[in-house]
Design a protein around this motif. Structure first.
Motif, PDB file in Angstrom:
ATOM      1  N   ARG A   1      52.193  71.171  78.228  1.00 18.88           N
ATOM      2  CA  ARG A   1      51.873  69.973  77.445  1.00 18.88           C
ATOM      3  C   ARG A   1      50.634  70.145  76.573  1.00 18.88           C
ATOM      4  O   ARG A   1      50.572  69.641  75.440  1.00 18.88           O
ATOM      5  N   GLU A   2      49.635  70.873  77.058  1.00 20.75           N
ATOM      6  CA  GLU A   2      48.406  70.977  76.279  1.00 20.75           C
ATOM      7  C   GLU A   2      48.636  71.680  74.941  1.00 20.75           C
ATOM      8  O   GLU A   2      47.923  71.408  73.960  1.00 20.75           O
ATOM      9  N   TRP A   3      49.620  72.557  74.876  1.00 22.95           N
ATOM     10  CA  TRP A   3      49.912  73.229  73.613  1.00 22.95           C
ATOM     11  C   TRP A   3      50.518  72.250  72.611  1.00 22.95           C
ATOM     12  O   TRP A   3      50.218  72.301  71.411  1.00 22.95           O
TER      13      TRP A   3
ATOM     14  N   ASP B   1      50.103  68.945  72.739  1.00 27.37           N
ATOM     15  CA  ASP B   1      49.103  67.913  72.450  1.00 27.37           C
ATOM     16  C   ASP B   1      48.090  68.371  71.405  1.00 27.37           C
ATOM     17  O   ASP B   1      47.464  67.540  70.730  1.00 27.37           O
ATOM     18  N   HIS B   2      47.936  69.669  71.257  1.00 22.68           N
ATOM     19  CA  HIS B   2      47.024  70.190  70.221  1.00 22.68           C
ATOM     20  C   HIS B   2      47.440  69.717  68.836  1.00 22.68           C
ATOM     21  O   HIS B   2      46.601  69.618  67.920  1.00 22.68           O
TER      22      HIS B   2
ATOM     23  N   ARG C   1      48.848  66.740  68.111  1.00 22.54           N
ATOM     24  CA  ARG C   1      48.966  65.288  68.045  1.00 22.54           C
ATOM     25  C   ARG C   1      48.603  64.769  66.646  1.00 22.54           C
ATOM     26  O   ARG C   1      47.533  65.065  66.107  1.00 22.54           O
TER      27      ARG C   1
ATOM     28  N   HIS D   1      52.252  78.835  71.279  1.00 22.19           N
ATOM     29  CA  HIS D   1      52.227  79.421  72.621  1.00 22.19           C
ATOM     30  C   HIS D   1      52.871  80.804  72.601  1.00 22.19           C
ATOM     31  O   HIS D   1      52.354  81.766  73.206  1.00 22.19           O
TER      32      HIS D   1
END
Length: 783
Positions: free
Chosen positions: A244-246, A248-249, A251, A315
């Motif tokens: 998810r953090e990839w 969310d970068h 957004r 990623h």
């Protein structure tokens, strides 16, 4: 004393006396590559469009791939077949895809020489050539070059990677797989992933880890032995799975929509020289809605799907960077010839609105946007099999029109990078010469000074169709050698010749304009009409993105191009032209076993691929487990097929029998027994009896009734209003457990059966149990 060697097949140069003391030994010479021979690394991205990598003007962060362009060469005129298996067959053989019997993906094979999915052994792979030249050869990731019906433990294995010249293999055999729960094969056997998503597992870093370990294993023994690595991540094919953090970068970075993406990407392409100064941006695609016409919810959903895709691409770039870093640290980077390509343009399999489950596309059952919105926070995670909407597909192929599966440039013109510091002086330059992926193998052989072999393993070899472009490495003005190239994909045709391009779209320039869907069949009359009126003509030397159709004003040139297409089609086995889709997918194919209606499974065996598993969809079937229940009871799966995005499972929990059908992640239909299963050995059965006809065009399989039996006594029943119409994807069938993601949330995988399971028999004969007394009691109990 120096060891004397001789080339195998030549005369023994030693001396053979009566005894060893009066003899002189000599040894067959081991196969060794010439000193200084470069390593070769092919990276084949999946469904990555021309306008998505940063170095091609895309807004996504791809610093490692960009570094290959900055320190190597970027080609803006490389072409593919517009689909994955066909392109991949060209990448490894240097021959055209119909000559490779790979007109389409292997799941759509038909009984014609250009279409049967069995790459001829006379079309040798680069791995077979290089292993004979003293290379180690490794295949990592997506294969998709074996007939689907050959993917099981029964083989045959001669078309698996180890049968086609690769020393080692780690990856998956089919067209796509979950990045969280992949269908993994190690060399020639199935394995489970080494960890779970909860433990941080994702397929891409696992593939890179294996690539590094394969190279390191051999280099510590033979540091001067070159390697060929064919690295094929599942990215960026659906499912777009990424931590998810990839995602969310990114957004908010796509909130302005796909038109804004295209305009900005095109401006960067012209600024960087990826698109020529005179290029024009292709039209707004009629199948893509205007961004401002979407509701706020639809825009929010579409933007999130693109954020997830962007994170997936970044990623992937990050982990490709880990592989490049290893090559640098080990001293191999400068003398490694790297070619990075995508197998086709960006993919439209998400439909006009996108999807949280790509299986819905293959089953003609797009989900309502309301359903997608309920899962917006799960997109990219293990519970989805997601794909973005057509608007992002179209934008991803900027500046071109259309997409994967179609032979406009959006489907067939793709990113291509070449990097080799020890062999190429040029740095950060763009090459405009025409090329096709059939040229990759001839170029490698040219570079290392090897002639295509006359035979491989005793099989006489066909001529290469591609041409080396090594002459362009250090000469931007070098002439194009590849002058003519045909295209055909599901009836969509094109041909390039000396800067001109003719295209005959099928079913039309867009679905909206054609009034027909993707996969529409072509009749002989249709083909005659298409050849008379359906061809378009573009002067690509002056019109980079196919924006001005010159067919009406250049009839002589168009006639020449169409005639040339038929010449090439005859040469490479393109006929018969077939535009059909679902019809080909559902076609029966020869199996290595005789046709039968009964299949016996045993626990602990490998998952059976969908192509060879008993086909239970749209027909009556029974599943019968011969199981022993110990004192205290048992639980677990008897048999299941599919995953959390679609499938069925027959299992035992809380001492009762259960059957569940997961309809495309959209609905879960279940039946449970009204009584507990007693201890001891029992015959436990589920039956499905259809109660209507399927409506495949509307994505609905047969409705029916599921019934549960203990020792032939009816103990539970329920109606199932709709079942899966065409296929489960992923669709492996497993006995005694549910590996990967669970078909039903009622249990956690792998939920292995804890009793003693002897066999599970699937019967497709239609012979169902009739237990009138039990049925009467069951119906009375429901009043």
């Amino acid at each position: 004393m120096t060891t004397k060697e001789y080339r195998p097949g030549t005369a023994f140069p030693g001396v053979i006396g009566r005894t060893a003391d009066e003899s002189t030994p000599a040894w067959p010479e081991p196969v060794r590559a010439a000193t200084g021979t470069p390593n070769v690394l092919f990276v084949a991205l999946d469904d990555t469009g021309f306008g998505q990598l940063g170095c091609y003007g895309g807004p996504m962060a791809t610093p490692n791939m960009d570094s290959l362009a900055a320190n190597g060469l970027l080609y803006n005129n490389m072409h593919t077949t517009a689909l994955c298996s066909p392109s991949r067959s060209c990448i490894v053989t240097g021959r055209n895809h119909h000559a490779n019997a790979m007109a389409l993906v292997t799941e759509f094979s038909t009984g014609y020489p250009g279409y049967n999915g069995r790459i001829p052994f006379e079309n040798g792979f680069i791995s077979e050539i290089l292993v004979a030249q003293g290379f180690n050869t490794y295949m990592i990731g997506k294969w998709h070059l074996v007939p689907s019906e050959y993917e099981s433990a029964a083989g045959p294995y001669d078309r698996w990677p180890l049968g086609r010249g690769f020393d080692r293999f780690y990856g998956f055999l089919g067209g796509d797989t979950s990045q969280w729960h992949p269908d993994l094969v190690y060399d020639n056997h199935q394995i489970e992933p080494p960890a779970t998503p909860e433990e941080g597992y994702h397929l891409t870093p696992d593939l890179v880890d294996k690539a590094i370990s394969f190279i390191a294993d051999a280099k510590q023994v033979a540091p001067d032995k070159p390697f060929f690595l064919y690295f094929c991540p599942g990215a960026t094919h659906a499912p777009h799975h990424v931590p998810r953090e990839w995602a969310d970068h990114y957004r908010g970075q796509f909130d302005e929509g796909w038109d804004a993406y295209r305009e900005a990407a095109f401006a960067r392409q012209k600024e960087r020289g990826v698109a020529p100064p005179h290029a024009r941006l292709s039209r707004h695609d009629p199948d893509v809605p205007e961004w401002d016409s979407l509701s706020p919810d639809a825009r929010r959903l579409a933007a999130r799907m693109m954020e997830v895709y962007a994170g997936f691409l970044s990623h992937t770039d990050h982990h490709i960077g880990r592989l490049l870093d290893f090559l640098k640290e080990s001293g191999e980077f400068d003398n490694t010839l790297i070619m990075l390509v995508s197998d086709n343009g960006a993919s439209p399999e998400g439909g006009v609105t996108g999807t949280t489950n790509e299986s819905q596309f293959f089953n003609n059952a797009p989900e309502p946007i309301e359903d997608s919105l309920r899962s917006i926070d799960e997109i990219g995670g293990p519970t989805t099999f997601n794909h973005y909407p057509w608007g992002w597909t179209w934008a991803g192929n900027t500046p071109f029109r259309r997409w994967k599966r179609e032979t406009y440039r959006g489907g067939a013109s793709d990113p291509f990078l070449v990097h080799w510091p020890s062999g190429i002086k040029a740095r950060g330059e763009i090459r405009t010469q025409y090329a096709h992926i059939i040229d990759m193998v001839p170029t490698v052989l040219d570079v290392i000074g090897v002639e295509p072999p006359a035979t491989i393993k005793g099989v006489a070899q066909s001529p290469m169709h591609g041409l080396s472009f090594a002459h362009t490495f250090d000469d931007a003005s070098a002439p194009t050698r590849h002058r003519t190239q045909y295209f055909e994909m599901m009836g969509h045709r094109a041909i390039d010749h000396d800067g001109w391009r003719a295209v005959c779209p099928w079913p039309g320039p867009s679905f909206k304009e054609a009034g027909k869907p993707f996969g529409s069949p072509i009749t002989s009359r249709t083909l005659s009409d298409l050849d008379a009126e359906g061809w378009e003509l573009y002067h690509i030397d002056e019109d980079f993105a196919e924006t001005e159709d010159l067919a009406d004003g250049e009839r002589a040139k168009l006639t020449e191009m169409v005639s040339l297409w038929y010449t090439e089609a005859g040469k490479y086995g393109v006929l018969p032209i077939d535009g059909s889709g679902v019809q080909r997918l559902m076609q029966e194919r020869p199996q290595i076993f005789a046709a039968r209606s009964s299949y016996t499974f045993r626990p602990g065996t490998e998952t059976m691929p969908a192509a060879v598993a008993p086909r239970v969809l749209n027909r009556p079937f029974t599943i019968t487990a011969d199981a022993e229940i110990p004192a205290g009871g048992a639980e677990g799966v008897f048999l299941c097929q599919g995953t959390n995005v679609g499938g069925f499972t027959f299992y035992m929990k809380d001492h009762k029998l259960h059957y569940a059908h997961n309809y495309l992640r959209r609905a879960l239909y279940t039946v449970s027994s009204a009584e507990k299963v007693p201890t001891g050995r029992h015959e436990l059965r589920v039956e499905f009896e259809p109660a209507g006809e399927p409506d495949v065009a509307e994505g609905k399989g047969v409705p029916g009734r599921a019934q549960l039996y203990i020792d032939r006594r009816l103990v539970g029943e329920a109606g199932i209003p709709v079942t899966t119409a065409v296929m489960f994807n992923p669709g492996g069938m497993t006995c005694g457990a549910n590996p990967g993601s669970a078909v039903t949330p009622d249990y956690a995988p792998p939920f292995r059966f804890t009793g003693l399971l002897h066999t599970v028999i699937v019967d497709l004969s239609g012979n169902l149990i009739t237990d009138a007394d039990s049925e009467l009691r069951m119906h009375l109990s429901r009043q």
